[in-house]
Structures are given as structure tokens and as C-alpha cells.
Design an enzyme around this catalytic site. Sequence first.
Site, mmCIF file in Angstrom:
data_model
loop_
_atom_site.group_PDB
_atom_site.id
_atom_site.type_symbol
_atom_site.label_atom_id
_atom_site.label_comp_id
_atom_site.label_asym_id
_atom_site.label_seq_id
_atom_site.Cartn_x
_atom_site.Cartn_y
_atom_site.Cartn_z
ATOM 1 N N PHE A 1 34.598 -42.636 -19.304
ATOM 2 C CA PHE A 1 34.701 -41.403 -20.039
ATOM 3 C C PHE A 1 36.279 -41.198 -20.285
ATOM 4 O O PHE A 1 36.554 -40.390 -21.071
ATOM 5 C CB PHE A 1 33.949 -40.228 -19.283
ATOM 6 C CG PHE A 1 34.940 -39.701 -18.262
ATOM 7 C CD1 PHE A 1 35.894 -38.910 -18.207
ATOM 8 C CD2 PHE A 1 34.397 -39.965 -16.798
ATOM 9 C CE1 PHE A 1 36.401 -38.195 -17.085
ATOM 10 C CE2 PHE A 1 35.010 -39.676 -15.639
ATOM 11 C CZ PHE A 1 36.195 -38.760 -15.927
ATOM 12 N N CYS B 1 43.019 -43.449 -14.370
ATOM 13 C CA CYS B 1 42.675 -44.533 -13.019
ATOM 14 C C CYS B 1 44.229 -44.739 -12.572
ATOM 15 O O CYS B 1 44.441 -45.512 -11.494
ATOM 16 C CB CYS B 1 42.267 -45.946 -13.718
ATOM 17 S SG CYS B 1 43.349 -46.668 -14.804
ATOM 18 N N GLU C 1 28.632 -42.308 -21.947
ATOM 19 C CA GLU C 1 27.515 -41.395 -22.774
ATOM 20 C C GLU C 1 28.008 -39.955 -22.553
ATOM 21 O O GLU C 1 27.668 -38.906 -23.378
ATOM 22 C CB GLU C 1 26.241 -41.482 -21.966
ATOM 23 C CG GLU C 1 26.207 -41.138 -20.640
ATOM 24 C CD GLU C 1 26.613 -42.291 -19.569
ATOM 25 O OE1 GLU C 1 27.303 -43.233 -20.101
ATOM 26 O OE2 GLU C 1 26.002 -42.724 -18.534
ATOM 27 N N LYS D 1 29.651 -50.508 -25.781
ATOM 28 C CA LYS D 1 28.740 -49.399 -25.146
ATOM 29 C C LYS D 1 29.718 -48.266 -24.515
ATOM 30 O O LYS D 1 29.980 -48.587 -23.590
ATOM 31 C CB LYS D 1 27.721 -50.218 -24.045
ATOM 32 C CG LYS D 1 26.740 -49.532 -23.901
ATOM 33 C CD LYS D 1 26.552 -48.019 -23.553
ATOM 34 C CE LYS D 1 27.188 -47.925 -21.827
ATOM 35 N NZ LYS D 1 27.279 -46.305 -21.485
ATOM 36 N N SER E 1 33.952 -47.153 -12.549
ATOM 37 C CA SER E 1 34.123 -46.836 -11.210
ATOM 38 C C SER E 1 33.995 -48.343 -10.325
ATOM 39 O O SER E 1 33.234 -49.085 -10.969
ATOM 40 C CB SER E 1 33.114 -45.592 -10.645
ATOM 41 O OG SER E 1 31.724 -45.945 -11.131
HETATM 42 P P1 NAD Z 1 31.174 -45.228 -14.462
HETATM 43 O O1 NAD Z 1 31.293 -46.244 -13.802
HETATM 44 O O2 NAD Z 1 30.497 -44.125 -14.197
HETATM 45 O O3 NAD Z 1 30.879 -45.509 -15.900
HETATM 46 C C1 NAD Z 1 31.552 -46.678 -16.787
HETATM 47 C C2 NAD Z 1 30.492 -47.068 -17.837
HETATM 48 O O4 NAD Z 1 29.704 -47.851 -16.960
HETATM 49 C C3 NAD Z 1 29.902 -46.137 -18.726
HETATM 50 O O5 NAD Z 1 29.936 -46.680 -20.005
HETATM 51 C C4 NAD Z 1 28.535 -45.778 -18.026
HETATM 52 O O6 NAD Z 1 27.424 -45.677 -18.950
HETATM 53 C C5 NAD Z 1 28.211 -47.320 -17.312
HETATM 54 N N1 NAD Z 1 27.275 -46.950 -16.189
HETATM 55 C C6 NAD Z 1 27.273 -45.939 -15.148
HETATM 56 N N2 NAD Z 1 26.604 -46.497 -14.252
HETATM 57 C C7 NAD Z 1 26.024 -47.654 -14.434
HETATM 58 C C8 NAD Z 1 25.001 -48.423 -13.840
HETATM 59 N N3 NAD Z 1 24.585 -47.893 -12.423
HETATM 60 N N4 NAD Z 1 24.888 -49.674 -14.430
HETATM 61 C C9 NAD Z 1 25.291 -49.989 -15.380
HETATM 62 N N5 NAD Z 1 26.183 -49.169 -16.125
HETATM 63 C C10 NAD Z 1 26.660 -48.165 -15.702
HETATM 64 O O7 NAD Z 1 32.834 -44.537 -14.658
HETATM 65 P P2 NAD Z 1 33.362 -43.160 -15.232
HETATM 66 O O8 NAD Z 1 33.001 -42.078 -14.488
HETATM 67 O O9 NAD Z 1 32.958 -43.140 -16.845
HETATM 68 O O10 NAD Z 1 35.064 -43.432 -15.211
HETATM 69 C C11 NAD Z 1 35.638 -43.330 -14.200
HETATM 70 C C12 NAD Z 1 36.066 -44.345 -13.244
HETATM 71 O O11 NAD Z 1 36.656 -45.434 -14.123
HETATM 72 C C13 NAD Z 1 37.211 -44.142 -12.061
HETATM 73 O O12 NAD Z 1 36.611 -44.763 -11.244
HETATM 74 C C14 NAD Z 1 38.301 -44.692 -12.788
HETATM 75 O O13 NAD Z 1 39.215 -44.942 -11.904
HETATM 76 C C15 NAD Z 1 37.728 -46.003 -13.476
HETATM 77 N N6 NAD Z 1 38.836 -46.252 -14.617
HETATM 78 C C16 NAD Z 1 39.229 -47.507 -13.972
HETATM 79 C C17 NAD Z 1 40.215 -48.131 -14.995
HETATM 80 C C18 NAD Z 1 41.156 -49.266 -14.595
HETATM 81 O O14 NAD Z 1 41.905 -49.759 -15.659
HETATM 82 N N7 NAD Z 1 41.180 -49.783 -13.446
HETATM 83 C C19 NAD Z 1 40.741 -47.473 -16.384
HETATM 84 C C20 NAD Z 1 39.723 -46.271 -16.389
HETATM 85 C C21 NAD Z 1 39.229 -45.564 -15.587
#
Ligand code: NAD
Length: 497
Positions: A150, A282, A177, A174, A227
Site C-alpha cells: 500500500f 520501508c 487492496e 496485483k 511485509s
Molecule cells: P502486505 O505484506 O500486507 O501486503 C503486500 C501485498 O501482499 C498486498 O498486495 C497484499 O494484498 C498481499 N498479501 C497480504 N497478505 C497476503 C497473504 N497472506 N498471502 C498472499 N498475499 C498477501 O504489506 P503492506 O502492509 O501492503 O506494505 C507494508 C510493508 O511493505 C512493510 O513491511 C514495508 O516495510 C514493506 N515494504 C518493503 C519495501 C522494500 O523495498 N523492502 C518497499 C515498500 C514496502
Amino acid sequence: MTHQVPLLINGEFITSQSTQLIDVTNPANQEVIAQVPCATDAEVNLAIETAKEAFEIWKEKSVGDRARLMLNYQALLKTHQEEIATILSQESGKTFADAMGDVWRGIEVVEHAANVASLSMGETLENVARKIDCYSFTQPLGVCVGITPFNFPAMIPLWMFPMAIACGNTFILKPSEHNPLTPIRLAELFMEAGAPKGVLQVLNGGKEVVQQLLVHPDLPAISFVGSCDVGEYIYRTGSDHMKRVQAFAGAKNHMVIMPDAAQKQVVNNIAGASVGAAGQRCMAISVAVFVGESKKLIPEIKTALSQVRPGAWDDPEAGYGPQITPQAKARVLKFIEQGKEEGANCVLDGSDVVVEGLENGNFVGPTMFTDVTTDMSIYKEEIFGPVLVTIEVDTLEEAIALINENPYGNGTSIFTSSGAAARKYQHEIKVGNVGVNVPVPVPLPMFSFTGWRKSFYGDQHAYGKQAIKFYTETKTITARWFEDDIDTGVNTTITMK
Ligand code: NAD
């Protein structure tokens, strides 16, 4: 009736048949601004099948045609930058200036993707054996998949699909959401730039959609950003299904402050990098490590932080916006409480901050802890909120050891006026993106974004030359052309003569 976000399948923006809809809310006031569908199994399969068909045509396009699509797209994105940033601000809560930056950092990757011809050139060598030449090509993989978080609704999708498509792949995106409106606008502009149908598909939804993509046999590569827990799962499951996976994950980024650092710069940079985007980057600085006498800056940093205030996206005085959801806000508040219970000193507490006129918003004020130790949850966990924790050490060596003990390795920075200290730090630190007097060292796209350890699962990183490697296969050709029909006899050895 609330607007439903479409899917993009085979060049058409269609209304999903799904009955499973998720509200997209403005995190500054909880107003529902759209609904996002969870694409059905049939829609996922249709997107995959049509992307496979489109790949057969797209992969044969000249590299010039692919590059020109990126040039058209870059021009359109620049023209629409403010409009995209406005959509982005409304669904993510980011301030308009920060949203403009989110879009801009994506545009830079599109510019980089337009260099695909020189980036993806292979190697050649004449006379590897007598009258035998060797040369290599890069060829696309097929239908690649991107799953995005997000917190950068423009930049991170743009890290992925332009590079993959410039290499000759087709792509299924994808998006998160929580904020699907920005990615779908990016997709509309991509079609307007001249993308053939099926080259980019957008499937909205949550983890069920991801699961289907993750195990499908016809999708050779998955790029994920999100994450740690989900990233690890995506990496393991994708790899088990014989896919190439790159998973960028969570972080805990330290800034080291040496006693000789430029003081005003330290104060300004820590304040901006820790609470900017509500700490939802991040690469946010979440830990400040003061070496020796530099701890005298702590009161000044507290004052600087207390002067930053959250607010609405279109409030030019606001330093940052809300957390993305009420659940995300509750999680940050829980960490602040835990920090107090575990004995850290909360010198600035933003738990009760309310933004006038936006009383329902997910706002948390700037928060700062001193006397933090490495066994506390506020040190160990990624908080993803506007919370700065501070630690004091005596030497640079201690600071390096502390950071190398922490499992994350996304970003770090050192503030110093000593070249020798900076050189030692950049050499010894086990973190993939390092800033020297730069607080948020996100590399520009001529390099790659190179998180390490728990912040990245995989091998090849995002954009730069590594993205070309990730999204292509190398084919190596060894060729001999006979000038005459001399009988060389049968050779049963491996040598080439
Ligand atoms: P998230 O992991 O909740 O979601 C990321 C994506 O995965 C979304 O599209 C979501 O729909 C999908 N998803 C969520 N749960 C899932 C599951 N159980 N199975 C399959 N798909 C699933 O992350 P978020 O809250 O949207 O983003 C924040 C996180 O992203 C933070 O931890 C941040 O540090 C990390 N991030 C890392 C970087 C990097 O380059 N290292 C960059 C940006 C964000």
C-alpha cells in the site's frame, strides 16, 4: 452507488463479476471512496490465458518498439503527474508533495526502462576456439507477476511492469487492496501510451488472488513487495512451484550520528526521515544511533519532531498524513504502549494527537523514545509509524556491531564529516542500501534497490541491471561456419578445436 474499481483484462477495463468487495477508504476521514473487487477464479484464469497469448506477439516486437512504448508512457505520466498524485493522496493519505515524489520516483524507472536496448545487450567473443565465435542474447521469460504494497502505490508498480514489459514479457499486476485507484490509473495511461492488449493486466483483490498466481504453472516469475511474513511465504511457495521470485520485505533502518556530523543537517534529516509519510516507508529511519557526544543533539531532535504535525493531504503545512487503516494506527499505538511498559523513556508521545476537522482520521503524532535497549519490542519490530527510537553507544565499532546484529538489512545511513568513518561504515555494515549524509538512500534506477538479509528474499533486485537479469533468460550461442568441406574426423572429447 460507490464506484467499483475495474480489472484490466485483455485490454478492457471490466467490472468484476465478484461478489466479494472491499471498501477503499480515505484514511484521513474513513470516507469510502471506492470498492475494490476480489477477482474471481475465472477472471484470474482469463487474465493468465490472454497474457500468454499476448506474450507470443509482444516478445517478437523490436526492441525499438518496446522502448518507444516506454517513452510515450513517460511523457504521459509527466503530463498527468499532478492528477495521479491527487488520486494517490486521497487513497493513501500522503501529503500532495510526498505523493508527487512517489509518482516521480516511478517515472524515473520508466525512463530507465526506455534504455532497454543497451541494458539488455549480450556479450560476444570471437575465436573462442579456432574459427568458433560465441555470443549471448537475453530473451523474455513469459507472463511475469507483480504483487505490490500500500505504501508506494505509484512507485512500486512502476518498479516492476515497465522493466518486465520492456524486456519483452507480459505482466499481471496485483496491487494492494488498500489503494488500487492509483495503479489502475497508471494502467489506463499505459494503454493510452499504446500498449497492445494483454501486455499488462491488472487483477485486483487480496491474498486469494495472490495464492492462485503463486502456484500457477504458467507464470515463471513473481516480484513481491510487502511485509516480511508475507514476503517469506511468497518466496518459499513461489520457489516450491519452480518460479523465479524476488521478495522485498520489511525493515528497521538505523541512522548513525557521529560526534563530528553537521548538527543542523542531522536534526533536520532525522526528523524528516523518521516521520515522513507517517513512518510508512520501508526506508524510513526508525532507529537513531548516537555515537559518543552526538547524544547532545537529542533534545534538539525532540523539538524538531514536536514541530512536525500530521494533517490532510492538501494541507500545505502538514508534514505527513494518517496511517493507512484504523488497524495500522492501533498497531502503532500498541507499540508505543509496549515501549513505555518495557521501560523506554517516551519523551514525545503522539498517541493522542487529533487533527481538527479530521477527528476520524488514523493520525498518530510524532513520537520519540530514549533509553531504548535492543531487547525491547520497539527496537526489534518494524513499527511502520511515526516513531523514532534512539540508542546511545560509545564508538563507531559498537554502532556497526549493533546494526549487523539486527536481522533487517534494507537501508541505513551515517552522518559524519569524516571520510574515514564513512568509508569504514560503508564497508563493514551488512545493509544493502547505505547513505553517507543521505538519510533515505533509495538508489536511482541506473543502480538497483538492493535490500539484504531479512529485508529481501531472492537474488536479483529491483530495477537497474539486476531487473534485466531477473526478467530475462540468457541464451549463449557457440557458432562455427565451414569455409570448406574438410573432414575433421569424429571428436568424442569435450574440447573445441
Ligand atoms: P502486505 O505484506 O500486507 O501486503 C503486500 C501485498 O501482499 C498486498 O498486495 C497484499 O494484498 C498481499 N498479501 C497480504 N497478505 C497476503 C497473504 N497472506 N498471502 C498472499 N498475499 C498477501 O504489506 P503492506 O502492509 O501492503 O506494505 C507494508 C510493508 O511493505 C512493510 O513491511 C514495508 O516495510 C514493506 N515494504 C518493503 C519495501 C522494500 O523495498 N523492502 C518497499 C515498500 C514496502
